[in-house]
Structures are given as structure tokens and as C-alpha cells.
Design an enzyme around this catalytic site. Structure first.
Site, short mmCIF file in Angstrom:
data_model
loop_
_atom_site.label_atom_id
_atom_site.label_comp_id
_atom_site.label_asym_id
_atom_site.label_seq_id
_atom_site.Cartn_x
_atom_site.Cartn_y
_atom_site.Cartn_z
N HIS A 284 0.82 -1.23 0.00
CA HIS A 284 0.00 0.00 0.00
C HIS A 284 0.85 1.26 0.00
O HIS A 284 0.33 2.35 -0.23
CB HIS A 284 -0.93 0.00 1.22
N ASP B 55 3.47 9.44 -0.71
CA ASP B 55 2.30 8.66 -0.31
C ASP B 55 2.07 7.57 -1.33
O ASP B 55 2.22 7.82 -2.54
CB ASP B 55 1.06 9.57 -0.24
P1 ADP Z 1 -3.11 6.50 5.00
O1 ADP Z 1 -3.49 5.16 4.47
O2 ADP Z 1 -1.65 6.78 4.93
O3 ADP Z 1 -3.67 6.80 6.33
P2 ADP Z 1 -5.03 7.52 3.00
O4 ADP Z 1 -5.35 8.93 2.64
O5 ADP Z 1 -4.80 6.61 1.86
O6 ADP Z 1 -3.77 7.58 4.00
O7 ADP Z 1 -6.22 6.90 3.83
C1 ADP Z 1 -6.67 7.48 4.99
C2 ADP Z 1 -8.07 6.99 5.30
O8 ADP Z 1 -8.36 7.24 6.67
C3 ADP Z 1 -9.12 7.74 4.50
O9 ADP Z 1 -10.21 6.88 4.25
C4 ADP Z 1 -9.53 8.87 5.43
O10 ADP Z 1 -10.86 9.30 5.27
C5 ADP Z 1 -9.33 8.25 6.80
N1 ADP Z 1 -8.84 9.26 7.74
C6 ADP Z 1 -7.61 9.81 7.77
N2 ADP Z 1 -7.52 10.73 8.75
C7 ADP Z 1 -8.72 10.77 9.34
C8 ADP Z 1 -9.26 11.55 10.41
N3 ADP Z 1 -8.54 12.48 11.07
N4 ADP Z 1 -10.54 11.32 10.76
C9 ADP Z 1 -11.28 10.41 10.08
N5 ADP Z 1 -10.82 9.65 9.07
C10 ADP Z 1 -9.57 9.83 8.70
C1 G6P Z 2 -1.26 3.14 6.07
C2 G6P Z 2 -0.61 1.78 5.94
C3 G6P Z 2 -1.49 0.72 6.59
C4 G6P Z 2 -1.81 1.11 8.01
C5 G6P Z 2 -2.41 2.52 8.07
C6 G6P Z 2 -2.67 2.99 9.50
O1 G6P Z 2 -2.46 3.11 5.37
O2 G6P Z 2 -0.40 1.49 4.56
O3 G6P Z 2 -0.85 -0.53 6.57
O4 G6P Z 2 -2.71 0.19 8.59
O5 G6P Z 2 -1.52 3.42 7.45
O6 G6P Z 2 -1.52 2.85 10.30
P1 G6P Z 2 -1.47 1.89 11.58
O7 G6P Z 2 -0.04 1.86 11.98
O8 G6P Z 2 -2.36 2.55 12.59
O9 G6P Z 2 -2.00 0.56 11.19
#
Ligand code: ADP
Ligand code: G6P
Length: 464
Positions: A157, A365
Site C-alpha cells: 500500500h 504517499d
Molecule cells: P493512509 O493510508 O496513509 O492513512 P489515506 O489517505 O490513503 O492515507 O487513507 C486514509 C483513510 O483514513 C481515509 O479513508 C480517510 O478518510 C481516513 N482518515 C484519515 N484521517 C482521518 C481523520 N482524522 N478522521 C477520520 N478519518 C480519517
Molecule cells: C497506512 C498503511 C497501513 C496502516 C495505516 C494505518 O495506510 O499502509 O498498513 O494500517 O496506514 O496505520 P497503523 O499503523 O495505525 O496501522
């Protein structure tokens, strides 16, 4: 068709909201297909035995959840130490933040062996096994060593950096060799796939034996780019529900005289939050008409707080937001609303729709799902504008966003101003094109494309 078995470190009850791209996407996929989801329970057992952990299996709607407890030592070495202290920073091009300790690598191997030992007895003959992300790279090799012959796919991912960065990991050969125990390895975009090809050709002298097929270590692996998407229809349905509508109305009412900009992220150094805040300060400095008018709503959910670099980024962000509010704020206007919390998922579409601009500006990212969610939540008659970092995987697909370089504070401020001033016709045009793309390449496409490709590959021979 065989049962789908998904394995990831982070599990979420598919009936409940989650933060983090992986849990959100897999929750949505599994809710539809049913199957088994195996991963860490989220529980850390004080004083437990390394390499051991209790497994809890229960039903959550159509999905069977198999949740494994980890003891403190294993969790520290595997999750905090190796996955998030080595692999996460290096794969996000941050060698400066990586801490290499051999004990952590040992813990990473031990927990992957534990996962394999607990998972193998649950597997049925014709299961399709789909393993996710950097925590579990060696899992297929461990399963194969136990005699598992199922078809096993892996999806990364996060980004895969090019060889000059990847090879800084002391155990990089072992790690990359482990990928050859899979039948199919998937990346978020073509740049990452290219990095994989470069690595295996240079370091493992692998021969390409067909399109995206590599042979090394007595195994053949297929590789491909499968950009992850969101469930557009589901997210829009959420947007029409009461909670999202209420959130939209109350946000619009509260900021009736303001233009809102939004950032939604885990509080992670890869997300470029300090750079984003500095670009916003530059916007206020360069274009004073935004003072008393533009407000940046930054929602950052707490993440990995036991990893040192995450504490540092939190302090930096708090101090930056405080200084901008102190320098520019007034009795009736604060430039930044910083909220250190996870927002309920059902409120997110309403928040996104109430905002004129989204700032999705990571330094690096894998994909970034927030960019896609923001677009899906907009009112097509009067849509907001997406400002997107060129270093997000999403930039390969979302070309009609306004693309910025997050390191260029001045340039980013100019683009944010362009977003705030964009005509309605240009906003509609860009939004329509972005919608078409996220609709076509949604989470169902991602899942289908990966699993169809996996089914079409031959099961790999047992890894050497
Ligand atoms: P990552 O996987 O690195 O966290 P992404 O943008 O691909 O980044 O996915 C983040 C997911 O988590 C999205 O579905 C987003 O809506 C959710 N998310 C991230 N931050 C928050 C937050 N502060 N409150 C609610 N949902 C969140
Ligand atoms: C990214 C990573 C995931 C991970 C998520 C939240 O989306 O690709 O593998 O689950 O961040 O991070 P955490 O350490 O809370 O699982």
C-alpha cells in the site's frame, strides 16, 4: 471460486469506521465478498512470551475475523521497531528517520513466523490468500516453508523507493527475495513497479521472463500496478445520509462568511503537514485578501504515538499552528482550526462538501484516498478544488487536480490562491474529469483486477 483470505496487520471490524487507507479499503471489499480477515487484534499482552499469541476467531457480519494478540516484546520489535521504524520511513524516502537495530529485524521475522503458524491451519485447499503491506512481506515465504501451496498475492500500500534508497536497508536482499514466494506482487503505480524491476535486475540479476514477470531465486513472480480506489457509490450514499447533511449544514452556517480549506490525514510525517501549514501562512502573507476570510480546517488523527518521529511531528505542528494563529488571527477569525482527532466517517463527506479547497499535500504517499474521497463528496454543480502533491501516488491518475510540489512553499501558496479563485466552469470541468477517473478505477476495480490477475497466475513453487 475459492474463499478470499485477507491478511493484514491492521484489522477493523468491517461494520465500523476506521482511519487508514488499508483498513478502509479492505473493510469495504470484504463486506461485499465475505471470507476470512486475519491480522493483529490490536491487543498488546504485557509479559507474554515472544513468538506466541492467542488467536480469537469470531464472525462480524459476512466476514470471519481472526485476531491475534501480540506480546509487548514482539509488538515493540515488529510493529514499532522494524515496520514503523525502518520500513515505513525508508519506503517513504526518509532514511534520516530510520533506526536500524538487529533485534527489531529478529522480532519482525518472529511475528511473521507466528502469523504463518496461526494462519496455516485455518487455510482451505482452494483459498485465495491476499497479504497486505509492509508489515508482512516475508509471510508467504513462511507459509510456503510449511508446505502451503495456495495462490498467494501481496499488495504494497505504500511506495517502493528506487534501489539507491532501498539498498540502505541492511537486510534488503532477504526482504526482496521474500517477495519471490508470492505468485503476484502488486504496487500502487507504475513508478513503484519500475523501482521493483530496477531492483531485481540490478541486485538479483533477475531475468524478465515476459511482461511484468521476473525469475530469480528459483521462483517466478508476476508484478503489476493496481492503483487502489474508493467505493465511490458507498461514499456518496454516506454523503446523502443525515449525519453528513447535518455536518454540511452546521459547517456552512458556522463559516458562512469564510472560504474553507480542508486537510484530513493521520498525523504522519509523510503527509507534509508542516509544509502545508507554511504554504497556508505564505498564502496569507502574499494575498492579504484571504485574511479574515480563508480558514484551514486541519483534522489529524493520532497515529503511532509510541514511535519517536511521530511525537516530534506533533510538537512541530502544534507550534506552527499556534504561531500562525497568534500572528494572523483576530478576535473574530482564526486562520487555522487544528483538530487532533479521528472524525466519524459518516461526517466526512459533509465536511468535504462544505470546503472550497482540499489540501492533499504529502511528501510521499502510496496513493492517498482522501484525495478521492474529497472529489466523490463534492456537489457537481458547485464543486470544490483538489490541490494535490506530485508525490502522492494519486497524482499519476488525478491529473485534473492542481498539482503542487509541497517543498516549494511559495509555489504552493500561488496554486492555493489559484484554487480559491477558480471559475465555476473550470471547477466543474476538472471535477467531472476527476469523477470519471475515480468511478472507473474504484475499489471494486482494484479488487477485481488484482484477484483476476492472481487467479490467472500459476501457483509459485516453494521458495528456495
Ligand atoms: P493512509 O493510508 O496513509 O492513512 P489515506 O489517505 O490513503 O492515507 O487513507 C486514509 C483513510 O483514513 C481515509 O479513508 C480517510 O478518510 C481516513 N482518515 C484519515 N484521517 C482521518 C481523520 N482524522 N478522521 C477520520 N478519518 C480519517
Ligand atoms: C497506512 C498503511 C497501513 C496502516 C495505516 C494505518 O495506510 O499502509 O498498513 O494500517 O496506514 O496505520 P497503523 O499503523 O495505525 O496501522
Amino acid at each position: 471460486m475459492g474463499r478470499l483470505v485477507v491478511v493484514s496487520n491492521r484489522l477493523a471490524d468491517p461494520r465500523k469506521p476506521a482511519a487508514g487507507g488499508l483498513a478502509v479499503a479492505l473493510g469495504e471489499t470484504l463486506r461485499r465478498t465475505g471470507g476470512l480477515w486475519f491480522g493483529w487484534s490490536g491487543k498488546v499482552v504485557e509479559g507474554g512470551t515472544p513468538g506466541e499469541g492467542e488467536l480469537h476467531v469470531h464472525q462480524a457480519g459476512s466476514v470471519t475475523l481472526a485476531e491475534l494478540d501480540l506480546c509487548q516484546d514482539d509488538h515493540d520489535a515488529y510493529y514499532r521497531g522494524y515496520a514503523n521504524g525502518v520500513l515505513w520511513p525508508v519506503f517513504h524516502y526518509r532514511l534520516d528517520l530510520a533506526h536500524f537495530e538487529s533485534g527489531h529485524l529478529g522480532g519482525y521475522r518472529r511475528v511473521n513466523q507466528l502469523f504463518a503458524r496461526k494462519l496455516f491451519p485455518l487455510l482451505k485447499r482452494d483459498d485465495i490468500v491476499w497479504i497486505h503491506d509492509y508489515h508482512l512481506i516475508p509471510l508467504a515465504a513462511e507459509l510456503r516453508a510449511m508446505g502451503c501451496e495456495a495462490r498467494i498475492g501481496f499488495f504494497l500500500h505504500i511506495p517502493l523507493p528506487p534501489p539507491p534508497i532501498l539498498t540502505a536497508i541492511p537486510s534488503h536482499e532477504w526482504l526482496m527475495r521474500a517477495l519471490f514466494a508470492y505468485d503476484l506482487v502488486g504496487f500502487q503505480n507504475h513508478a513503484d513497479l519500475q523501482h521493483f524491476a530496477q531492483y531485481v535486475q540490478a541486485e538479483a540479476t533477475a531475468e524478465p521472463v515476459g511482461a511484468n514477470q521476473f525469475r530469480a531465486f528459483n521462483s517466478t513472480v508476476h508484478a503489476g500496478a493496481f492503483p487502489i480506489g474508493i467505493d465511490v457509490a458507498d461514499f456518496q450514499r454516506l454523503g446523502r445520509a443525515k449525519e453528513a447533511r447535518d455536518t454540511y449544514e452546521s459547517t456552512k452556517a458556522e463559516y458562512s462568511r469564510r472560504r474553507l480549506l480542508i486537510g484530513v490525514d493521520r498525523l504522519d510525517y509523510s503527509k507534509g503537514l508542516p509544509q502545508r501549514i507554511r504554504a497556508f501562512r505564505e498564502l496569507l502573507r502574499l494575498y492579504p485578501e484571504n485574511r479574515h476570510s480563508a480558514t484551514l480546517l486541519q483534522i489529524a488523527s493520532p497515529s503511532r504515538e509510541d514511535v519517536e518521529a511521530y511525537g516530534d511531528i506533533q510538537r512541530e505542528l502544534e507550534s506552527l499552528c499556534g504561531s500562525i494563529n497568534g500572528d494572523f488571527g483576530d478576535f473574530d477569525w482564526m486562520p487555522i482550526r487544528y483538530i487532533h482527532r479521528t472524525v466519524a466517517r459518516k461526517r466526512l463527506p459533509g465536511l468535504y462538501r462544505a470546503c472550497a479547497v482540499a489540501l492533499v499535500t504529502p511528501l510521499r504517499d502510496g496513493m492517498n484516498l482522501v484525495a478521492k474521497e474529497f472529489v466523490a463528496a463534492q456537489d457537481e454543480e458547485d464543486p470544490g478544488v483538489l490541490v494535490l502533491s506530485r508525490f502522492a501516488g494519486a497524482a499519476e491518475q488525478m491529473k485534473q487536480a492542481l498539482i503542487i510540489n509541497p517543498y516549494d512553499t511559495h509555489g504552493a501558496a500561488q496554486v492555493i490562491q489559484q484554487a480559491l479563485q477558480m471559475s465555476l466552469s473550470e471547477r466543474r470541468e476538472r471535477h467531472a474529469a476527476l469523477m470519471e477517473n475515480i468511478r472507473e478505477f474504484d475499489v471494486h476495480w482494484w479488487c477485481r483486477e488484482f484477484l483476476d490477475t492472481l487467479r490467472a497466475t500459476r501457483a509459485a513453487p516453494v521458495a528456495a
